[in-house]
Design a protein around this motif. Structure first.
Motif, PDB file in Angstrom:
ATOM      1  N   ALA A 297     -18.319   3.965  -3.067  1.00  0.00           N
ATOM      2  CA  ALA A 297     -17.954   2.694  -3.713  1.00  0.00           C
ATOM      3  C   ALA A 297     -16.443   2.540  -3.766  1.00  0.00           C
ATOM      4  O   ALA A 297     -15.902   1.465  -3.494  1.00  0.00           O
ATOM      5  CB  ALA A 297     -18.540   2.634  -5.116  1.00  0.00           C
TER       6      ALA A 297
ATOM      7  N   ALA B 178     -11.551  -3.103   0.975  1.00  0.00           N
ATOM      8  CA  ALA B 178     -11.518  -4.532   0.647  1.00  0.00           C
ATOM      9  C   ALA B 178     -10.116  -4.936   0.179  1.00  0.00           C
ATOM     10  O   ALA B 178      -9.579  -5.964   0.593  1.00  0.00           O
ATOM     11  CB  ALA B 178     -12.553  -4.859  -0.419  1.00  0.00           C
TER      12      ALA B 178
ATOM     13  N   GLN C 218     -21.907   8.728  -4.176  1.00  0.00           N
ATOM     14  CA  GLN C 218     -22.071   7.285  -4.373  1.00  0.00           C
ATOM     15  C   GLN C 218     -20.772   6.656  -4.882  1.00  0.00           C
ATOM     16  O   GLN C 218     -20.339   5.604  -4.404  1.00  0.00           O
ATOM     17  CB  GLN C 218     -23.219   7.066  -5.379  1.00  0.00           C
ATOM     18  CG  GLN C 218     -23.492   5.627  -5.734  1.00  0.00           C
ATOM     19  CD  GLN C 218     -24.002   4.813  -4.540  1.00  0.00           C
ATOM     20  OE1 GLN C 218     -24.656   5.355  -3.641  1.00  0.00           O
ATOM     21  NE2 GLN C 218     -23.658   3.536  -4.517  1.00  0.00           N
ATOM     22  N   GLN C 219     -20.150   7.340  -5.845  1.00  0.00           N
ATOM     23  CA  GLN C 219     -18.902   6.819  -6.410  1.00  0.00           C
ATOM     24  C   GLN C 219     -17.770   6.843  -5.385  1.00  0.00           C
ATOM     25  O   GLN C 219     -16.949   5.928  -5.324  1.00  0.00           O
ATOM     26  CB  GLN C 219     -18.514   7.629  -7.647  1.00  0.00           C
ATOM     27  CG  GLN C 219     -19.417   7.344  -8.825  1.00  0.00           C
ATOM     28  CD  GLN C 219     -19.380   8.430  -9.868  1.00  0.00           C
ATOM     29  OE1 GLN C 219     -18.946   9.558  -9.621  1.00  0.00           O
ATOM     30  NE2 GLN C 219     -19.867   8.113 -11.052  1.00  0.00           N
TER      31      GLN C 219
ATOM     32  N   SER D  55     -15.133   1.646  -0.380  1.00  0.00           N
ATOM     33  CA  SER D  55     -15.428   0.235  -0.095  1.00  0.00           C
ATOM     34  C   SER D  55     -14.424  -0.673  -0.804  1.00  0.00           C
ATOM     35  O   SER D  55     -13.913  -1.631  -0.226  1.00  0.00           O
ATOM     36  CB  SER D  55     -16.868  -0.061  -0.536  1.00  0.00           C
ATOM     37  OG  SER D  55     -17.019  -1.394  -0.856  1.00  0.00           O
ATOM     38  N   ARG D  56     -14.104  -0.349  -2.064  1.00  0.00           N
ATOM     39  CA  ARG D  56     -13.128  -1.162  -2.823  1.00  0.00           C
ATOM     40  C   ARG D  56     -11.742  -1.053  -2.201  1.00  0.00           C
ATOM     41  O   ARG D  56     -11.027  -2.047  -2.060  1.00  0.00           O
ATOM     42  CB  ARG D  56     -13.079  -0.707  -4.295  1.00  0.00           C
ATOM     43  CG  ARG D  56     -14.366  -0.926  -5.073  1.00  0.00           C
ATOM     44  CD  ARG D  56     -14.108  -0.846  -6.574  1.00  0.00           C
ATOM     45  NE  ARG D  56     -13.619   0.441  -7.012  1.00  0.00           N
ATOM     46  CZ  ARG D  56     -14.378   1.447  -7.451  1.00  0.00           C
ATOM     47  NH1 ARG D  56     -15.693   1.297  -7.496  1.00  0.00           N
ATOM     48  NH2 ARG D  56     -13.845   2.574  -7.851  1.00  0.00           N
TER      49      ARG D  56
ATOM     50  N   VAL E 186     -11.839  14.818 -12.766  1.00  0.00           N
ATOM     51  CA  VAL E 186     -13.048  13.998 -12.635  1.00  0.00           C
ATOM     52  C   VAL E 186     -13.633  14.228 -11.256  1.00  0.00           C
ATOM     53  O   VAL E 186     -12.961  13.997 -10.248  1.00  0.00           O
ATOM     54  CB  VAL E 186     -12.708  12.501 -12.820  1.00  0.00           C
ATOM     55  CG1 VAL E 186     -13.945  11.652 -12.613  1.00  0.00           C
ATOM     56  CG2 VAL E 186     -12.114  12.266 -14.185  1.00  0.00           C
ATOM     57  N   GLU E 187     -14.843  14.705 -11.223  1.00  0.00           N
ATOM     58  CA  GLU E 187     -15.530  14.922  -9.942  1.00  0.00           C
ATOM     59  C   GLU E 187     -16.395  13.705  -9.646  1.00  0.00           C
ATOM     60  O   GLU E 187     -17.345  13.430 -10.379  1.00  0.00           O
ATOM     61  CB  GLU E 187     -16.405  16.185 -10.017  1.00  0.00           C
ATOM     62  CG  GLU E 187     -15.671  17.489  -9.829  1.00  0.00           C
ATOM     63  CD  GLU E 187     -15.039  17.627  -8.447  1.00  0.00           C
ATOM     64  OE1 GLU E 187     -15.670  17.180  -7.456  1.00  0.00           O
ATOM     65  OE2 GLU E 187     -13.907  18.157  -8.363  1.00  0.00           O
TER      66      GLU E 187
ATOM     67  N   LEU F 244      -3.272 -11.673   2.888  1.00  0.00           N
ATOM     68  CA  LEU F 244      -2.297 -12.385   2.059  1.00  0.00           C
ATOM     69  C   LEU F 244      -0.916 -12.366   2.702  1.00  0.00           C
ATOM     70  O   LEU F 244      -0.198 -13.365   2.682  1.00  0.00           O
ATOM     71  CB  LEU F 244      -2.225 -11.759   0.662  1.00  0.00           C
ATOM     72  CG  LEU F 244      -3.358 -12.123  -0.298  1.00  0.00           C
ATOM     73  CD1 LEU F 244      -3.208 -11.363  -1.605  1.00  0.00           C
ATOM     74  CD2 LEU F 244      -3.382 -13.622  -0.580  1.00  0.00           C
TER      75      LEU F 244
ATOM     76  N   SER G  92     -19.169  11.491  -7.662  1.00  0.00           N
ATOM     77  CA  SER G  92     -20.369  11.716  -6.844  1.00  0.00           C
ATOM     78  C   SER G  92     -20.162  11.046  -5.481  1.00  0.00           C
ATOM     79  O   SER G  92     -19.218  10.273  -5.302  1.00  0.00           O
ATOM     80  CB  SER G  92     -21.586  11.105  -7.539  1.00  0.00           C
ATOM     81  OG  SER G  92     -21.452   9.705  -7.536  1.00  0.00           O
TER      82      SER G  92
END
Lengths: 314, 49
Positions: free
Chosen positions: B13, B20, B9-10, B16-17, B4-5, B28, B7
């Motif tokens: 994202a 987080a 943007q992906q 960022s996840r 899976v390539e 925690l 992008s």
């Protein structure tokens, strides 16, 4: 009662993986609703007689907020099919395709279990049970059942948003009392006027989505009457903490003044001609209702803090 | 084997996840440490071996 999400997400090909970032996941928690939950739970926690370690109190409010956020995520998972039809909700992460429904469901379920477990293990199991019930009530009773089946959806469903002060109170006392039920009543009775004001000027959106809000089912006139009725009940409930003796006179005066404003604002909605296009009074009432709840709970918060630190009521 | 390539943007994202999740896990760990000290008390360090 269908227990499945009818929304069919676009099938993701290998090169169309999720584009949702951390902010999108945070948006699933409905942060604006969560801020109200944090605030009202904190008031319940501070007004309760007894002591709680400040850090444990912080964890309690955090767990309640995360639990409320989890129910928001479950709501967005289930409602994606109608959210896409309404301007107010079409840009949410699921209908806009940034987060998949499966990821949203997993996120909501995980946070639900986690928040309840943390509250139970760190505070007490009564408050954890109440939080679990609140999540169940909002996600299943309101979202999956009431919302699409009755114009009284938000009257009964409003209970979910009203539970946080009871949970906050239970965190300290490990009990439910008449005082905490009085705090519950303020939010419970406030909810219909708040949401029906919104439903009046968003009636077209709700109609398109097939959600049977009161203005769409019973018409504007009946809705306006109900708004005035609930505004009066809310205004009365706002002064009950003072009448019951667990909030001070100053707090009661603030609640009474804000309550009179709430009734006046609802009366302007009542006088608004049917079919009014701009619905300015309804929009004003929606804004004022937020101010009302914030104002009353701020007065209760100040009163609670003064009682805690100076031992007197204001 | 099919790869899976992602992008740009992906990838952004996903980063960022990941950040987080790392921040939440760190918070925690601190939170549970402090809660343990509060609940059990400093006596936790004095237990017989």
């Amino acid at each position: 009662m269908a227990m499945t999400n009818d929304y069919e997400a676009p099938v993701l090909a290998a090169d169309q993986m999720m584009e949702g970032d951390a902010r999108d996941f945070f948006a699933l928690l409905k942060p604006r609703v969560m801020s109200l939950v944090v605030f009202t739970a904190l008031v319940g926690l501070l007004m309760a007689p007894g002591e709680i370690h400040p850090f444990i109190g912080f964890i309690a409010v955090l767990a309640i907020a995360v639990g409320a956020g989890a129910s928001g995520a479950l709501n967005m998972w289930y409602d994606a099919d109608i959210d896409i039809l309404m301007g107010r909700t079409a840009k949410r992460p699921v209908p806009s395709g940034r987060i998949t429904p499966d990821a949203t469901l997993a996120f909501g379920l995980f946070l639900s279990v986690f928040s309840v477990a943390v509250l139970g293990l760190t505070v007490n199991w009564l408050s954890a049970g109440l939080l679990a019930f609140t999540i169940f009530f909002y996600a299943v009773i309101y979202t999956m059942w009431l919302k699409r089946s009755t114009p009284h959806n938000i009257v009964i469903g409003g209970a979910a948003g009203a539970f946080p002060p009871i949970i906050g109170w239970a965190c300290v006392t490990n009990s439910i009392s008449l005082e905490s039920i009085a705090l519950f009543a303020i939010i419970f009775l406030w909810t219909p006027a708040h949401f029906w004001a919104l439903a009046l000027f968003k009636a077209e959106d709700y109609g398109r989505a097939g959600v049977p809000m009161l203005p769409n089912v019973s018409g504007e006139r009946a809705t306006k009457k109900q708004i005035v009725l609930y505004a009066v009940l809310t205004a009365v409930s706002g002064v009950v903490p003072t009448l019951m003796g667990f909030a001070g006179i100053a707090c009661g005066i603030v609640a009474a003044v804000l309550g009179i404003g709430f009734i006046r604002s609802s009366w302007r909605v009542f006088k608004m001609p049917d079919g009014d296009e701009k619905m300015i009074p309804a929009k004003k009432l929606f804004g004022y209702s937020l101010l009302y709840l914030f104002g009353v709970f701020t007065a209760l918060l100040v009163d609670a803090l003064v009682q805690k630190f100076f031992g007197v009521m204001v | 084997m099919e790869h899976v390539e992602l992008s740009e943007q992906q990838k952004k994202a996903r980063r960022s996840r990941s950040v987080a999740i790392a921040v939440v896990l760190a918070c925690l760990a601190v939170m549970f440490y402090v809660v343990t000290i509060i609940k059990v008390g400093p006596g936790i360090f004095d237990r017989p071996m």
